[in-house]
Design an enzyme around this catalytic site. Structure first.
Site, PDB file in Angstrom:
ATOM      1  N   TRP A 360       0.822  -1.209   0.000  1.00  0.00           N
ATOM      2  CA  TRP A 360       0.000   0.000   0.000  1.00  0.00           C
ATOM      3  C   TRP A 360       0.858   1.263   0.000  1.00  0.00           C
ATOM      4  CZ3 TRP A 360      -1.444   3.127   4.628  1.00  0.00           C
ATOM      5  CH2 TRP A 360      -0.517   2.967   5.666  1.00  0.00           C
ATOM      6  N   ASP A 361       2.157   1.111   0.294  1.00  0.00           N
ATOM      7  CA  ASP A 361       3.090   2.237   0.292  1.00  0.00           C
ATOM      8  C   ASP A 361       2.974   3.046  -1.001  1.00  0.00           C
ATOM      9  OD1 ASP A 361       3.847   0.229   2.059  1.00  0.00           O
ATOM     10  OD2 ASP A 361       5.981   0.627   1.880  1.00  0.00           O
ATOM     11  N   GLU A 502       0.611  -2.390  12.802  1.00  0.00           N
ATOM     12  CA  GLU A 502       0.565  -3.855  12.815  1.00  0.00           C
ATOM     13  C   GLU A 502       0.835  -4.459  14.184  1.00  0.00           C
ATOM     14  OE1 GLU A 502       3.505  -4.419   9.844  1.00  0.00           O
ATOM     15  OE2 GLU A 502       2.094  -4.304   8.178  1.00  0.00           O
ATOM     16  N   LYS A 614       3.047   1.006  16.243  1.00  0.00           N
ATOM     17  CA  LYS A 614       4.098   1.010  15.221  1.00  0.00           C
ATOM     18  C   LYS A 614       4.054   2.329  14.464  1.00  0.00           C
ATOM     19  CE  LYS A 614       5.789  -1.612  11.222  1.00  0.00           C
ATOM     20  NZ  LYS A 614       5.526  -2.760  10.322  1.00  0.00           N
ATOM     21  N   GLN A 615       2.868   2.743  14.068  1.00  0.00           N
ATOM     22  CA  GLN A 615       2.635   4.032  13.417  1.00  0.00           C
ATOM     23  C   GLN A 615       1.186   4.409  13.694  1.00  0.00           C
ATOM     24  OE1 GLN A 615       3.429   1.774   9.637  1.00  0.00           O
ATOM     25  NE2 GLN A 615       2.082   3.306   8.792  1.00  0.00           N
TER      26      GLN A 615
END
Length: 788
Positions: A360-361, A502, A614-615
């Site tokens: 998806w980046d 994640e 994580k983000q």
């Protein structure tokens, strides 16, 4: 201002990092920044975009082609290599090695100086190594190379040796098929050949051909090489290589120049082995006849056009200037500007890490750069998703859903290369069950979002009519079949998912995922209306015999639950019951780690039962849908989630920079911007998840650096109708100036402390509306507008 990335001295501990840092490429080929004498132990790699292979039950990954730049130098019988020479500057002891046929004492060969550099403007890699030999003389090896932007099948090299004394020089150069593989070997039935030509040995081409194990796809690397000084020449053939040995009597002060043209051909479009081999040989020979200077000239012309369309000028911050150019360079060398059958993998073309897969980046972090600078490349990226729709539909059917469930790790067919056990436990070595493949459902929404962005930016509905509308519709069908209707609350919910964060798997109503699903549903409805007007037959085919109709999608769109800001705190809960998790600091969490590489997510990960992320999915949502939320909401969530974010993903920091700029706090965002823009310059990134090596380049971070500078600090937004500029420059910056493509026209925008200047060339097709601060104006073709 500087265009050169340079590093002096030789440190064997930095070889892997320099392989990423000094990469060259052209969107078809990627060649790691290793030295000519390096081999597979030093992770030398030639990656061909779109060429994958699987060996047995191992992970499927890109194929590393035979190395056509393999070159070794011997002076008076002694090998000159950065490995075997004593490093004078570092005080290293010299290392003994084996020469061609006999053991020699190399302790008196010293590496006097060594430098490796990358010219970003022309995309040329250079090295210079100076050796002091046993007799006190000095021998300098210089080399430069590039992956041709004009002829994308070519890698071109000029290799020069010059000595302060007369001596006997031997250069052994050719093609080495013994390559670095993570899950290989991928190439079998390797055969070498020599193809003569009229004109003698000067245009003799050597080649190495093989085929992949899984699909039997042919690949040939061919090389034409010439030493201008003449001398003796012979061909050396082994099972996995073919090389030439040139022997020249070298005179003091007279350089010996070797020119190499290496052609890489692969049967990606169904070509036979004979056709692939013939093409590679012809390409190498024709390029050799043109010569290095001509090939460099046409290559440099291509790069001038690339930079004309994209270069950013930053005044007042030289470090940021160079880092931004480097980030854009990394995107340019992997951009599929001539094919819509490939996209950009998460590690670019830097190796086989992450299976060379597309994530998806691409849609979230790389697409904006191309939308604003090269819309035709943006279209290619999204046409790749159109071409891989069948794989996404197979995945949805595999899990029992309708529509298209796009691969978390997508390769050439769109089938998912992601495994159910993607990480190994560092303590036991056992594979850990992860839920990337089956629960990161937001990927389908990300794809639809990217397709709509290309349509909105260009105003051209061909992407939708050529399959984009069908992709959006199939993604919406997937979410309708995946979603849950809560009869008590009379709303649709998205349950049992893993968001971009994640570390927390299988959660309910992840805020980012739900908001993206809602956007996907809206896009599908609008895209289908455009398809209905442009191709009613195809529209009716898509609806025929489908249990899911537009009215179902509309009902889900209207009643889908998306978490809203709390009326008091203004916070948006990342997912259901997130606030019930243990609220620890990042320092506290890391103090509990027993191994530096242990995975923090998964069933037993340290972060799983805490609020450490994580983000931050929520902050990304606030960036993508910034008009839906006021500044107070953005500030509150930025302040809450940032201390709880580990930034374990290279995608994370740029989003904090963007939202900080959006809320008028650019100096808060500046450190995150620099962390993003320099990630491949410093090598300061995670190299392992568990025992899984994840090193390589970070093109999503490169795209994030561009976004932070242009969409964040310059404050540019475009919705297909008007452009908005709300600048928020960091205190170190005096101005930023850049070109963009908007609405089919080109513009140059300068944002400084004094004001904003917008320039439109005469050949723009029409005027465009701009909103700068609280002022609205129109910029007509051939006009320049300045707003104080």
């Amino acid at each position: 201002m500087s265009w050169i990335i340079r590093e002096s001295g030789f440190d064997p501990e930095r070889i892997a990092h320099h392989g990423n840092k000094f990469m060259i490429g052209n969107g078809v080929l990627g060649y790691r920044g290793t030295l000519e004498e390096f081999g597979k132990k030093e992770l030398t790699a030639t990656i061909v975009a779109g060429l994958y292979d699987q060996v047995g039950g191992k992970w499927r990954e890109p194929v590393n082609a035979p190395n056509g730049l393999d070159t070794k130098v011997y002076w008076n019988g002694t090998r000159l290599s950065v490995f075997e020479a004593g490093n004078v500057a570092a005080g290293d002891k010299a290392v003994n090695s084996v020469n061609v046929g006999r053991e020699l004492d190399h302790s008196r060969v010293e590496l006097v100086s060594h430098e490796q550099s990358l010219d970003l403007r022309q995309a040329v890699h250079r090295r210079r190594s100076v050796f002091r030999t046993a007799d006190g003389g000095e021998v300098a090896i210089t080399a430069e190379r590039f992956c041709s932007a004009a002829r994308t099948e070519l890698i071109v090299c000029r290799f020069t040796v010059e000595s302060s004394r007369d001596g006997e020089l031997t250069i052994v150069t050719g093609i080495n098929g013994d390559v670095w593989d993570i899950n290989g070997p991928h190439l079998v039935r390797m055969e070498s050949d020599v193809d003569g030509a009229e004109g003698g040995a000067a245009w003799e081409v050597v080649s190495l051909s093989a085929s992949t194990q899984e699909l039997g796809l042919p690949i040939t690397v061919a090389e034409a090489a010439e030493v201008a000084s003449g001398g003796e020449h012979e061909v050396l053939r082994k099972d996995l290589s073919i090389r030439r040995r040139f022997h020249v009597h070298c005179r003091a002060g007279e350089p010996v120049v070797l020119e190499k043209t290496v052609a890489v051909a692969a049967g990606l479009e169904g070509e036979t082995a004979d056709e692939v081999r013939a093409a590679a040989i012809q390409w190498a020979r024709e390029a050799g006849q043109l010569g290095y200077d001509q090939l460099l000239s046409e290559h440099a012309e291509y790069w001038e056009r690339k930079w004309s369309a994209s270069d950013i000028l930053v005044e007042g911050d030289e470090e940021a200037q160079l880092a931004l150019r480097y980030s854009m360079y990394q995107l340019h060398i992997i951009a599929p500007d001539r094919s819509e059958k490939v996209s950009i993998p998460a590690r670019g073309l830097s190796g086989q890490v992450y299976k060379g897969a597309v994530f998806w980046d691409t849609e979230m972090f790389m697409l904006p750069f191309f939308l604003y600078t090269q819309p035709e490349v943006a279209r290619n990226l999204m046409m790749y998703r159109v071409h891989t729709l069948a794989g996404a539909k197979r995945k949805a059917a595999e899990y029992g859903y309708e529509g298209a469930f796009y691969a978390w790790e997508s390769q050439e067919t769109g089938d998912d290369a992601c495994t159910l056990f993607n990480v190994n436990d560092v303590f036991t070595g056992r594979p850990m069950r992860t839920y990337f493949r089956d629960k990161q459902v937001h990927i389908s929404a990300d794809v639809a979002y990217g397709i709509w962005q290309v349509y909105a930016f260009t105003g051209d509905d061909r992407l939708l009519l050529d399959g984009g509308a069908e992709v959006a519709w199939e993604c919406a069908k997937f979410f309708y079949s995946y979603g849950y209707f809560n009869p008590r609350k009379q709303r649709y919910e998205i349950l049992d998912v893993t968001g971009p964060d994640e570390y927390h798997e299988r959660v309910n109503n992840n805020a980012f995922t739900n908001r993206m699903v809602k956007e996907c549903l809206r896009i599908a409805l609008d895209a289908m209306e455009i398809l209905k007007r442009g191709n009613v037959e195809r529209y009716e085919q898509l609806l025929a015999d489908s249990p899911i109709q537009p009215e179902h999608i509309r009902d889900m769109y209207e009643r889908l639950y998306v978490p809203e800001p709390d009326t008091q705190s203004r916070l948006i809960e990342q997912f259901d019951r997130y606030y019930t998790l243990e609220d620890v600091t990042l320092t506290q969490l890391k103090s509990r780690m027993l191994h530096p590489h242990e995975y923090l997510g998964g069933g037993n990960g340290l972060a799983t039962t805490t609020q450490i992320l994580k983000q931050a999915d929520v902050v990304l949502m606030l960036h993508l849908f910034k008009d839906d939320y006021n500044s107070a909401v953005k500030q509150a969530n930025w302040a809450y989630y940032e201390p709880r974010t580990e930034h374990g993903s290279s995608l994370s920091a740029c989003i904090y920079a963007l939202v900080a700029a959006d809320t008028g706090s650019p100096d808060w965002g500046y450190p995150y911007f620099m962390r993003t823009a320099t990630i491949d310059l410093t090598g300061d990134s995670k190299q392992y998840v568990g025992d899984l090596y994840i090193g390589g380049t970070h093109p999503a971070a490169n795209g994030g650096a561009w976004m932070a500078a242009v969409l964040g600090f310059a404050g540019l937004r475009y919705d297909g109708d008007k452009a908005v500029l709300r600048p928020a420059l960091p205190s170190a910056w005096q101005a930023i100036e850049f070109p963009v493509r908007l609405g089919g026209g080109s513009y140059r925008i300068r944002v400084s402390r004094e004001g904003v200047t917008i320039t439109a060339p005469r050949d723009n097709p029409a005027a465009l509306r701009f909103i700068v601060g609280d002022r609205e104006l129109t910029v007509a073709p051939g006009h320049e507008v300045h707003i104080a």
